[in-house]
Design an enzyme around this catalytic site. Structure first.
Site, PDB file in Angstrom:
ATOM      1  NE  ARG A 123      -2.511   1.202   3.533  1.00 38.41           N
ATOM      2  CZ  ARG A 123      -3.224   1.067   4.653  1.00 38.41           C
ATOM      3  NH1 ARG A 123      -4.509   0.773   4.583  1.00 38.41           N
ATOM      4  NH2 ARG A 123      -2.671   1.229   5.828  1.00 38.41           N
ATOM      5  CE  LYS A 125      -2.023   4.834   6.919  1.00 34.55           C
ATOM      6  NZ  LYS A 125      -3.024   5.610   7.661  1.00 34.55           N
ATOM      7  CD  GLU A 135     -11.428   6.837   5.249  1.00 30.55           C
ATOM      8  OE1 GLU A 135     -10.973   5.728   5.574  1.00 30.55           O
ATOM      9  OE2 GLU A 135     -10.810   7.632   4.516  1.00 30.55           O
TER      10      GLU A 135
END
Ligand code: PMP
Length: 289
Positions: free
Chosen positions: A50, A149, A182
């Protein structure tokens, strides 16, 4: 504490980077939060994958092979005697000029910090969390895609400010269409009639590693698990709502916007998945030694 910076383990007091690093100047960089349980690093390869995807998405060349990044995480845990803990893996754009141009930054910086974990107080896992929905919407996918991220967490920080100013510790962020995205640092699940639903990533959710683990564990247990659009209606009327994340693990939500969810305490599905998750993390992961 020893901190890993660009191939070296240095004392905490010497763990410094330049004020010209674009990670500081512009939030230009990527990161991962990773857990170690029982002498193993949980889902290390998934985190490293990721990290590289986030880097690719912001045109950041990590310049260090994936295997070396994984090895650096293990090495830093070893150097600090970590068996259970929290690891912060950070790659910044590196030192550049005061202008934005990332291509003038020659070397990305790789930092690994392995330390103790700060969890929510234990009572909250028993009692459940009170949260609110906030006005700060999740970044538009064509502005900064929430799947990245990145070190630029201001979107989440502003949501957290609203939550704290409303007297709670976490919140639900909606996307620009008004659908549930989220929480400020966690993914969200709603349970109704034994079916688990979580927003798809295109709704503004990070591809959470805990989220994926919970989806797998729930499916193995025979629950139907779906990625689907959720609105506030779906959360308010759910039997159970819980959040998932590396730091929070699985935590039940018992009120949203002062409306009570389910029976006012974490429900049976949340509890069962939490137990399964805790058993799973102890046995799975890359050994630290
Ligand atoms: N969403 C956001 C915005 C996050 O920062 C995080 C990580 N703290 C998560 C979801 C959960 O992802 P993971 O399970 O991979 O920690």
């Amino acid at each position: 504490m020893k901190v890993y910076i660009n191939g070296k383990l240095v004392d905490e007091k010497d763990a410094k980077i330049s004020v010209f690093d674009h990670g500081l100047l512009y939030g230009d960089g990527v990161f991962e939060g990773i857990r170690a349980y029982n002498g193993r690093v949980f889902k290390l390869e998934d985190h490293v994958r990721r990290l590289f995807r986030s880097a690719k998405a912001i045109a950041l060349d990590i310049q260090v092979p994936r295997e070396d990044i994984s090895a650096a995480v293990i090495e830093t845990c070893n150097a600090n005697g970590i068996r259970d803990g929290y690891i912060r893996l950070v790659v910044t754009r590196g030192v550049g000029t005061l202008g934005l141009n990332p291509y003038q930054c020659e070397h990305s910086q790789v930092i690994v910090i392995a330390s103790a974990i700060q969890l929510y107080p234990v009572e909250l896992y028993e009692e459940g969390l009170s949260i609110v929905t906030v006005g700060t919407m999740r970044n538009h996918a064509e502005a900064i895609n929430p799947r990245i991220k990145s070190l630029n967490y201001l979107n989440n920080v502003l949501a957290k400010v609203e939550a704290i100013n409303s007297g709670v510790m976490e919140c639900i962020m909606l996307n620009p269409q008004g659908f549930v995205a989220e929480a400020s640092g966690d993914n969200v699940f709603a349970v109704r009639d034994g079916v688990l639903t979580t927003p798809p990533c295109w709704c503004g959710a990070l591809e959470g590693i805990t989220r994926a683990t919970v989806m797998e564990l729930a499916a193995e247990r025979g629950f139907t698990v779906r990625e689907d659009v959720l609105t506030r209606y779906d959360l308010y009327t759910a039997d159970e709502v819980f959040l998932t994340g590396t730091a929070a693990e699985i935590i039940g939500v018992t009120t949203i916007d002062r409306r009570s969810i389910g029976e006012g305490q974490p429900g049976p599905v949340t509890r069962e998945l939490s137990e399964r998750f805790h058993a799973y993390v102890r046995e799975n992961g890359t050994p630290i030694k």
